[in-house]
Write an enzyme that holds these catalytic residues in place. Structure first.
Site, short mmCIF file in Angstrom:
data_model
loop_
_atom_site.label_atom_id
_atom_site.label_comp_id
_atom_site.label_asym_id
_atom_site.label_seq_id
_atom_site.Cartn_x
_atom_site.Cartn_y
_atom_site.Cartn_z
N GLY A 1 0.76 -1.24 0.00
CA GLY A 1 0.00 0.00 0.00
C GLY A 1 0.79 1.29 0.00
N PRO B 1 4.74 -4.96 -0.60
CA PRO B 1 4.65 -3.80 -1.48
C PRO B 1 4.68 -4.19 -2.95
CG PRO B 1 6.88 -4.06 -0.67
CD PRO B 1 6.08 -5.16 -0.05
N GLY B 2 3.94 -3.46 -3.74
CA GLY B 2 3.98 -3.65 -5.18
C GLY B 2 4.42 -2.35 -5.81
N ARG B 3 3.50 -1.39 -5.78
CA ARG B 3 3.73 -0.08 -6.41
C ARG B 3 5.02 0.58 -5.91
NH1 ARG B 3 -0.97 2.77 -8.04
NH2 ARG B 3 -2.05 1.61 -6.41
N TYR C 1 -9.35 4.88 -13.39
CA TYR C 1 -9.39 5.57 -12.10
C TYR C 1 -9.29 7.08 -12.24
CZ TYR C 1 -7.43 0.95 -10.86
OH TYR C 1 -7.17 -0.39 -10.74
N CYS D 1 -11.08 2.78 -30.02
CA CYS D 1 -12.42 3.33 -30.30
C CYS D 1 -13.26 3.50 -29.04
CB CYS D 1 -13.14 2.40 -31.26
SG CYS D 1 -12.17 2.12 -32.70
N GLU D 2 -12.82 4.34 -28.14
CA GLU D 2 -13.55 4.63 -26.91
C GLU D 2 -13.22 6.07 -26.52
OE1 GLU D 2 -15.10 2.37 -24.53
OE2 GLU D 2 -14.62 0.49 -25.55
N TYR E 1 0.99 -1.77 -12.19
CA TYR E 1 -0.42 -1.82 -12.62
C TYR E 1 -0.63 -1.16 -13.98
CZ TYR E 1 -0.71 -2.90 -7.68
OH TYR E 1 -0.50 -3.46 -6.45
#
Ligand code: LLP
Length: 401
Positions: A226, A261-263, A303, A328-329, A357
């Site tokens: 986190g 931890p990742g991020r 997000y 196409c969005e 991510y």
């Protein structure tokens, strides 16, 4: 970060992700050092970036792995992380995944519900094994982050409340096939405030002491991941203060601290490099269209996340625009209402903080192949995932009709 994006673009074409492995080393070392007063395991959250070379680099530094699928467990094992450093978490594990995790003899299965504990117990019984269990506690604390990446409130699907956890630990203790070894808590991602972490870790440490009083002795206190990184101008939690406030709760306990931890480890190692295809004006609105898109990096679309954008040219003529991709969005954007210099075809555009991510959340939407990934270590670049081809895209399909 001293990486020549243009040189890499000439060598590997665009779009590509590049990761500075020296940055990953620095982040890992900083965190590991912060916990040096105790036994600790930094279990890298593989979901953040699961490229084998990234995991292997962390494995070489001594990291374990926090995994949320057997696929991630297998990646960790493949690059040489020892089973006793691997944790398997997640609210919805398949029977087959539980079975494989038990067969592979990983450190612990992080259980998130009563029902799951019963499944693990019966599968362990079938295999005649004793499953090492950690229970994920939901401390009902607001981590003050984006609601999509907040996990520590009862309204979120994660973990169990304290009373349920206690009951589950007693079930483990009384079972032939379960062994309570750990407790786990993760309240959310991109956390910039220490207070909610302190509160939840304190709740967990108190529970560990309560359990000790009834002869349930745990070996691992897993405080989750986190820790935030700087995307824009976030004020970060100081790593030493973070570690100290965790260690402060652990009085009277002989226990290994685990963090996931990742991020923090990989987020700011990565940059997504794209190039300008066209500029266009619709009415009053200027659009800069690049070759990267939401399928490559979905965080802004999903997000409304901020990623710093830099156009790599010398033009000083800035004006407002939206930076968009070819998908196409209307949600296919990297930044809206941003001041960027006038660009021309093939100018490079760097999108920062793209190590976590980003590639892992990429898709093949619009039949776009996933882009190349490159590592830079000690000034040397290596291709760590080649760009997908059309043949890769259709490799698993059959033409029945
Ligand atoms: N442990 C558990 C149980 C987790 O659920 C997560 C992340 C981590 C550790 C690692 O969290 P970190 O240290 O990276 O914050 N896709 C979102 C982030 C989702 C996080 C999911 N869980 C994003 O792009 O921001």
């Amino acid at each position: 970060m001293n990486i020549n994006f243009k040189e890499l673009a000439n060598k590997y074409q665009t779009p590509y992700y590049v990761y500075d492995f020296d940055h990953i080393t620095e982040q890992y070392t900083q965190l590991k050092e912060a916990f040096k007063a105790r036994k600790s395991l930094v279990a890298y959250a593989v979901k953040a970036n699961s490229n084998l070379s990234v995991i292997k680099h962390l494995a070489n530094l001594g990291a374990g792995a926090d995994c949320v699928s057997i696929g991630e467990v297998k990646r960790a094992l493949k690059v040489g992380i020892a089973p006793y450093k691997i944790i398997f978490s997640g609210v919805g594990k398949l029977d087959s995944e539980i079975r494989t995790a038990l067969e592979l003899d990983i450190l612990m299965i992080n259980v998130e519900s009563d029902a799951e504990l019963n499944r693990v117990e019966s599968i362990a019984c079938e295999l005649d094994k004793k499953a090492r269990i950690s229970i994920r506690v939901n401390p009902n604390i607001d981590p003050k982050t984006h609601p999509y990446i907040s996990t520590g409130l009862h309204e979120n699907k994660f973990g169990v409340d304290i009373d349920t956890a206690k009951r589950m630990f007693i079930q483990c203790k009384n079972s032939e096939n379960l062994e309570p070894v750990g407790i786990h808590c993760h309240i959310g991602s991109q956390l910039t405030q220490l207070e909610p972490i302190k509160e939840s870790v304190k709740i967990v440490a108190d529970l560990i002491r309560n359990l000790k009083a009834i002869n349930i002795e745990l070996s691992f206190m897993d405080i989750g991941g986190g820790l935030a990184i700087v995307y824009e101008d976030e004020k970060l939690i100081d790593t030493n203060e973070y570690a100290q406030s965790v260690l402060d709760t652990m009085f009277g306990l002989d226990i290994t601290v685990v963090c996931e931890p990742g991020r923090f480890l990989v987020g700011n190692s990565g940059v997504f490099i794209t190039k300008v295809l066209y500029e266009k004006i619709n009415g009053d609105k200027r659009f800069v269209i690049i070759d990267g898109a939401m399928n490559d990096l979905i965080r802004p679309a999903l997000y409304n996340a901020y990623h710093k954008v830099v156009v790599l040219n010398d033009n000083k003529e800035f004006s407002d625009c939206n930076l968009v991709g070819p998908v196409c969005e209307s949600g296919d954007f990297f930044a809206k209402n941003i001041e960027l210099p006038k660009t021309k075809h093939n100018d490079l555009v760097a999108i920062y903080s793209a190590g976590a991510y980003c590639f892992t959340m990429a898709s093949n939407y619009n039949s776009r192949g996933k882009v190349a990934e490159i590592a830079v270590l000690n000034g040397e670049d290596r291709l760590i995932r080649r760009r997908e081809t059309f043949e890769d895209l259709i490799a698993l399909e059959e033409e029945y009709l």
